[in-house]
Each structure stands twice: as structure tokens, then as C-alpha cells.
Write a protein that holds these residues in place. Structure first.
Motif, short mmCIF file in Angstrom:
data_model
loop_
_atom_site.label_atom_id
_atom_site.label_comp_id
_atom_site.label_asym_id
_atom_site.label_seq_id
_atom_site.Cartn_x
_atom_site.Cartn_y
_atom_site.Cartn_z
N LYS A 87 1.18 4.90 -41.01
CA LYS A 87 1.15 5.85 -42.12
C LYS A 87 1.75 7.19 -41.69
N LYS A 88 1.44 7.64 -40.46
CA LYS A 88 1.99 8.90 -39.95
C LYS A 88 3.52 8.83 -39.89
N ILE A 89 4.02 7.69 -39.42
CA ILE A 89 5.47 7.52 -39.28
C ILE A 89 6.13 7.60 -40.66
N LEU A 90 5.58 6.91 -41.61
CA LEU A 90 6.16 6.90 -42.95
C LEU A 90 6.07 8.26 -43.63
N SER A 91 5.01 9.02 -43.33
CA SER A 91 4.85 10.34 -43.97
C SER A 91 5.65 11.43 -43.25
N ASN A 92 6.08 11.18 -42.00
CA ASN A 92 6.86 12.19 -41.27
C ASN A 92 8.34 11.85 -41.28
N ASP A 93 8.91 11.64 -40.12
CA ASP A 93 10.35 11.43 -40.03
C ASP A 93 10.78 9.98 -40.15
N GLY A 94 9.83 9.05 -40.11
CA GLY A 94 10.19 7.65 -40.25
C GLY A 94 10.84 7.05 -39.03
N ALA A 95 10.62 7.60 -37.83
CA ALA A 95 11.21 7.07 -36.60
C ALA A 95 10.14 6.36 -35.77
N CYS A 96 10.52 5.25 -35.19
CA CYS A 96 9.60 4.51 -34.31
C CYS A 96 9.26 5.39 -33.11
N PRO A 97 7.98 5.54 -32.76
CA PRO A 97 7.61 6.41 -31.64
C PRO A 97 8.03 5.85 -30.28
N ILE A 98 8.43 4.59 -30.24
CA ILE A 98 8.81 3.98 -28.96
C ILE A 98 10.32 4.01 -28.76
N CYS A 99 11.07 3.56 -29.78
CA CYS A 99 12.53 3.42 -29.61
C CYS A 99 13.34 4.34 -30.50
N ASP A 100 12.69 5.14 -31.34
CA ASP A 100 13.34 6.09 -32.25
C ASP A 100 14.17 5.45 -33.35
N GLN A 101 14.03 4.16 -33.57
CA GLN A 101 14.74 3.52 -34.67
C GLN A 101 14.17 4.05 -35.98
N VAL A 102 15.05 4.32 -36.93
CA VAL A 102 14.60 4.80 -38.23
C VAL A 102 13.88 3.67 -38.94
N LEU A 103 12.68 3.96 -39.42
CA LEU A 103 11.87 2.95 -40.09
C LEU A 103 11.58 3.37 -41.52
N SER A 104 11.59 2.39 -42.38
CA SER A 104 11.15 2.61 -43.76
C SER A 104 10.09 1.56 -44.04
N LYS A 105 9.52 1.63 -45.21
CA LYS A 105 8.45 0.68 -45.55
C LYS A 105 8.95 -0.76 -45.45
N SER A 106 10.24 -0.99 -45.76
CA SER A 106 10.79 -2.35 -45.70
C SER A 106 10.96 -2.85 -44.26
N HIS A 107 10.93 -1.93 -43.29
CA HIS A 107 11.05 -2.29 -41.87
C HIS A 107 9.69 -2.53 -41.22
#
Length: 172
Positions: free
Chosen positions: A36-56
């Protein structure tokens, strides 16, 4: 390894996961709070920095029941089961690798912190020793000056004694 059940851990906060978790297309597992934090902030994976969206990000059951597992595998060919097992093992290996990296980074951080504390103590002691050395050097310098003064006084006294002695001899 087989006797001990491996508990999945969130790849962001490293807490053990129970029930539901979120898997990402980049191959990481997150607790629902971190997802939830990732989706509400920048949407980047905290491990690899890949951009994430709800579909990911897909919800997954961490500990599915035996009934669910048996039903999901019913009628699946051995090739697909082996392919799935291979992916599961590779995912497990990836998770263990991430966990080891996390633990190593934490240990390295703790070691750095201890080294910094030791360096500060070493610097403090070195400064104390240097101050004591300077104090002793100053005392030695003062003592050398005192020795020079005493040597000069001794020489003057010897000259005066020699003078008095020679005057006394002349008078005698």
C-alpha cells in the motif's frame, strides 16, 4: 532445510508473512502494508526500483491449504508440475538470497557503527597521549633550560672560586 518450514518474509520490512501477501512482477514479496505504501508513494519496488502499478502486484496466499494445493494440481501434466516446481525453487532461492543480502547489509552496518565508535575512542586516546607528550616535552624543555642555568651558575662559581683562590695565593 526440508524438516524446517521456511516462512516467507516481506522483502521491504523483513517481517514474517502470514496469510496474504503481495507478489510483484519483478519477483518480490511484500506485506500488504508495504505494498500500500508503494502504491501511495512513488510506485517503485523497494528492492530493485522497478516501477510498480496495481497491475504489477498480485495478492497471493502464503500458506494455501492442502485441499487448495491438491485441487490446483489435479489434472496438471507432470511437465507443467515440474516447471512450476522449478519456478518455486528458483523463487525460494531468490528469497533466501535477498534475505542473506539484507542480513549482511545489517551486519556490515553494525560493524561500521562499531568501527566508528572505536575510531572515535582511538582518536580521543591518541589526542590524550599527544597532549601528555606535549606536556612532557614542555617539562623537558624547562628542565634543559634549568640545567643550562645551573651549568652557567656553576661555571661562574668556579671562575669566582678560581679568582678567589688565585687572590688568596697572591696574598699568601
Amino acid at each position: 532445510l526440508l524438516n524446517k518450514e521456511y516462512k516467507m518474509k516481506c522483502n521491504a520490512c523483513w517481517r514474517e508473512l502470514e496469510g496474504q501477501a503481495i507478489t510483484t512482477t519483478c519477483g518480490h514479496v511484500l506485506c500488504t502494508e508495504d505494498a500500500k505504501k508503494i502504491l501511495s508513494n512513488d510506485g517503485a519496488c523497494p528492492i530493485c526500483d522497478q516501477v510498480l502499478s496495481k497491475s504489477h502486484m498480485k495478492p497471493t496466499d502464503i500458506n494455501p491449504s492442502d485441499e487448495w494445493t491438491n485441487m490446483s494440481m489435479t489434472g496438471v501434466s507432470p511437465q507443467i508440475l515440474m516447471k512450476s516446481a522449478y519456478r518455486s525453487v528458483m523463487f525460494y532461492i531468490g528469497q533466501k538470497d535477498l534475505e542473506m543480502q539484507y542480513k549482511m547489509n545489517r551486519i556490515v552496518g553494525q560493524c561500521r557503527q562499531k568501527c566508528e565508535v572505536m575510531q572515535a575512542k582511538f582518536t580521543e586516546k591518541l589526542e590524550e597521549v599527544h597532549a601528555a607528550y606535549q606536556k612532557m616535552a614542555k617539562r623537558c624543555q624547562l628542565m634543559e633550560q634549568e640545567i643550562e642555568n645551573l651549568t652557567r651558575d656553576k661555571q661562574e662559581l668556579q671562575e669566582k672560586f678560581a679568582e678567589k683562590s688565585s687572590q688568596a695565593e697572591e696574598e699568601a
